[in-house]
Scaffold this motif. Structure first.
Motif, short mmCIF file in Angstrom:
data_model
loop_
_atom_site.label_atom_id
_atom_site.label_comp_id
_atom_site.label_asym_id
_atom_site.label_seq_id
_atom_site.Cartn_x
_atom_site.Cartn_y
_atom_site.Cartn_z
N UNK A 138 -26.62 12.28 -5.37
CA UNK A 138 -27.02 11.16 -6.24
C UNK A 138 -28.28 10.45 -5.77
N UNK A 139 -28.66 10.64 -4.53
CA UNK A 139 -29.91 10.07 -4.03
C UNK A 139 -31.10 10.66 -4.77
N UNK A 140 -30.97 11.94 -5.16
CA UNK A 140 -32.07 12.65 -5.81
C UNK A 140 -31.90 12.72 -7.33
N UNK A 141 -30.93 11.97 -7.85
CA UNK A 141 -30.68 12.01 -9.29
C UNK A 141 -30.55 10.60 -9.88
N UNK A 142 -31.58 9.81 -9.59
CA UNK A 142 -31.70 8.52 -10.26
C UNK A 142 -31.25 7.30 -9.49
N UNK A 143 -30.71 7.47 -8.27
CA UNK A 143 -30.19 6.31 -7.55
C UNK A 143 -30.77 6.19 -6.14
N UNK A 144 -31.96 6.71 -5.94
CA UNK A 144 -32.57 6.68 -4.62
C UNK A 144 -32.81 5.29 -4.08
N UNK A 145 -33.07 4.32 -4.97
CA UNK A 145 -33.40 2.97 -4.52
C UNK A 145 -32.19 2.23 -3.94
N UNK A 146 -30.98 2.58 -4.37
CA UNK A 146 -29.78 1.88 -3.88
C UNK A 146 -28.84 2.81 -3.11
N UNK A 147 -29.24 4.06 -2.96
CA UNK A 147 -28.32 5.05 -2.39
C UNK A 147 -27.78 4.65 -1.02
N UNK A 148 -28.64 4.14 -0.15
CA UNK A 148 -28.23 3.83 1.22
C UNK A 148 -27.18 2.74 1.28
N UNK A 149 -27.10 1.89 0.27
CA UNK A 149 -26.08 0.85 0.23
C UNK A 149 -24.68 1.46 0.17
N UNK A 173 0.82 -1.21 0.00
CA UNK A 173 0.00 0.00 0.00
C UNK A 173 0.86 1.26 0.00
N UNK A 174 0.40 2.27 -0.73
CA UNK A 174 1.09 3.56 -0.79
C UNK A 174 0.19 4.72 -0.36
N UNK A 175 -1.12 4.51 -0.38
CA UNK A 175 -2.09 5.57 -0.08
C UNK A 175 -3.19 5.02 0.81
N UNK A 176 -3.57 5.79 1.83
CA UNK A 176 -4.72 5.46 2.65
C UNK A 176 -5.87 6.38 2.27
N UNK A 177 -7.07 5.81 2.08
CA UNK A 177 -8.17 6.59 1.53
C UNK A 177 -9.49 5.91 1.90
N UNK A 178 -10.57 6.72 1.97
CA UNK A 178 -11.90 6.22 2.30
C UNK A 178 -12.69 5.99 1.02
N UNK A 179 -13.54 4.99 1.02
CA UNK A 179 -14.37 4.70 -0.15
C UNK A 179 -15.34 5.85 -0.43
N UNK A 180 -15.79 5.94 -1.65
CA UNK A 180 -16.82 6.89 -2.04
C UNK A 180 -18.16 6.43 -1.47
N UNK A 181 -18.95 7.35 -0.90
CA UNK A 181 -20.20 7.00 -0.23
C UNK A 181 -21.44 7.35 -1.05
N UNK A 182 -21.26 7.58 -2.34
CA UNK A 182 -22.38 7.75 -3.25
C UNK A 182 -22.12 6.87 -4.48
N UNK A 183 -23.15 6.58 -5.26
CA UNK A 183 -22.95 5.75 -6.45
C UNK A 183 -22.36 6.52 -7.63
N UNK A 184 -21.38 7.39 -7.34
CA UNK A 184 -20.75 8.19 -8.39
C UNK A 184 -20.16 7.29 -9.46
N UNK A 185 -19.40 6.29 -9.04
CA UNK A 185 -18.65 5.48 -10.00
C UNK A 185 -19.48 4.32 -10.55
N UNK A 186 -20.58 4.02 -9.93
CA UNK A 186 -21.56 3.13 -10.57
C UNK A 186 -22.04 3.80 -11.86
N UNK A 187 -22.22 5.12 -11.78
CA UNK A 187 -22.66 5.90 -12.93
C UNK A 187 -21.53 6.08 -13.95
#
Length: 393
Positions: free
Chosen positions: A360-371, A249-263
């Motif tokens: 992203x909860x209000x732009x097409x991904x409300x059904x899976x946003x909480x995941x 490992x070279x970088x410590x980082x937190x995951x994205x908490x919206x479905x940005x990259x699903x899109x």
């Protein structure tokens, strides 16, 4: 009595007297030696004991009240698991304080009251919760233009007034850093910038990608932080996550908490329906958020794989493979190479970058946003991304 007999008797008495004297003298000498030996030993033992007790009491009275049990736990964890060992501390020269480096972008702040308010929240909360030892110093680096620098110089003394720790402030000219970065990141800007081309000014948004090539060699590790953060825990504890990095490992980082990259990866996901790319945690690969990052500059310099991934042809090949077109700078780059090489990243607990944006909860991904949005565990740092209000304490 004959002369011979008188002589023999006299010699015998003299010999007996001398023997008696010798015995007395020897006994006296032994007594003196015993007195000084045992007497001095007793005194030395008492003095040493007293000195040890005094030193111990002095050490305890001078201890910082910060709870450093985290350090013990991490070191113990390293010994048990074989995780890569770091030297004691971060940057420490003989006779100098141990340094912890943190960097923030601080440009155009003079023109934005919103940015000034975010800066105030970040610095006041950092000062409120920060705890360091007496021989440690937090070095705050700000990448700034001249006008913002002047503002920062005026604001920081008041904002950090409550800090119980030593700190230093260093300003870096954004123009100078951009000039150093542009030749390194020019090619990748075409894939991860908001504009249609590799704009010179965009290079600064890739600072974390190539920081190991432009910072002084003696700076081994640094934490890069967004300005729109609110700290709820001791920032010193964040630095202890470096000790949990795997050997690759070279970088410590937190995951994205919206479905940005699903899109963003929609086409790749369509062509590869069984891929985990863009799926939610814990099994999926949701991508990263760059609001809080731990950069092991020494490991970045050492990693042949990481430096190969910076080469223009490798960037272009991966962007084509994943049909990737982003606009979030370093975050997009780390997300893309993380899909291919997750071993380069240490995933920080989500509480160290609790993102609040719900766009992203209000732009097409409300059904899976909480995941994606769900985050268990304590919140150490709130991130008010996309101008989301941060809760009050």
């Amino acid at each position: 009595m004959s002369l011979l007999r008188w002589f023999s008797a006299t010699v015998g008495r003299i010999s007996t007297f001398r023997s008696y004297q010798i015995v007395l003298l020897l006994a006296a000498a032994l007594a003196v030696m015993a007195f000084y030996y045992f007497g001095s030993e007793k005194q030395n033992f008492s003095s040493t004991t007293k000195r040890i007790k005094q030193n111990h009491a002095s050490h305890n009275s001078n201890r910082n009240d910060a709870d450093l049990s985290e350090d013990t736990r991490f070191i113990h964890h390293e010994e048990k698991s074989g995780i890569r060992q770091h030297d004691d501390g971060f940057e420490k020269r003989p006779g100098e304080p141990q340094q912890y480096h943190a960097l923030m972008m601080f440009t155009k702040v003079d023109k934005s009251r919103t940015l000034q308010n975010k800066f105030e929240v970040a610095m006041r909360s950092m000062a409120k919760h920060g705890r360091f030892l007496e021989d440690e110093v937090l070095v705050l680096h700000f990448v700034s233009d001249e006008a913002s620098k002047e503002l920062g110089v005026r604001m920081l003394p008041e904002l950090l007034m409550e800090a119980s720790f030593l700190y230093e402030v260093v300003f870096h000219d954004v123009g100078d850093l951009t000039g150093k970065l542009f030749p390194i990141v020019e090619a990748m800007q075409r894939h991860f910038s908001a504009g249609s081309g590799a704009y010179y000014s965009d290079a600064i948004f890739f600072l974390s990608v190539a920081m190991h090539r432009i910072m002084p060699a003696e700076m081994k590790r640094i934490v890069q932080l967004d300005l729109d953060l609110k700290y709820r825990s001791n920032i010193r504890d964040l630095f202890q996550e470096f000790r949990l990095f795997s050997p690759e490992a070279v970088i410590g980082i937190v995951r994205e908490m919206q479905p940005v990259y699903r899109h963003t990866f929609w086409q790749y996901r369509k062509e590869n329906p069984k891929s985990r790319v863009g799926d939610p945690p814990p099994q999926g690969l949701p991508g990263f958020n760059s609001g809080v990052m731990l950069l092991d500059l020494e490991a970045m310099q050492r990693s042949a794989l990481y430096n190969q991934l910076l080469e223009p042809e490798r960037v272009a090949r991966l962007a084509e493979q994943y049909h990737f077109r982003g606009h979030l700078g370093d975050q997009d780059f780390f997300t893309m190479i993380g899909m291919e090489h997750p071993e380069l990243f240490h995933q920080l607990p989500c509480g160290w970058n609790r993102q609040l944006c719900t766009w992203w909860r209000d732009h097409g991904y409300g059904d899976i946003f909480q995941l994606y949005y769900h985050c268990e565990g304590p919140v150490h740092v709130y991130h008010g991304n996309c101008n989301t209000p941060i809760p009050d304490d």
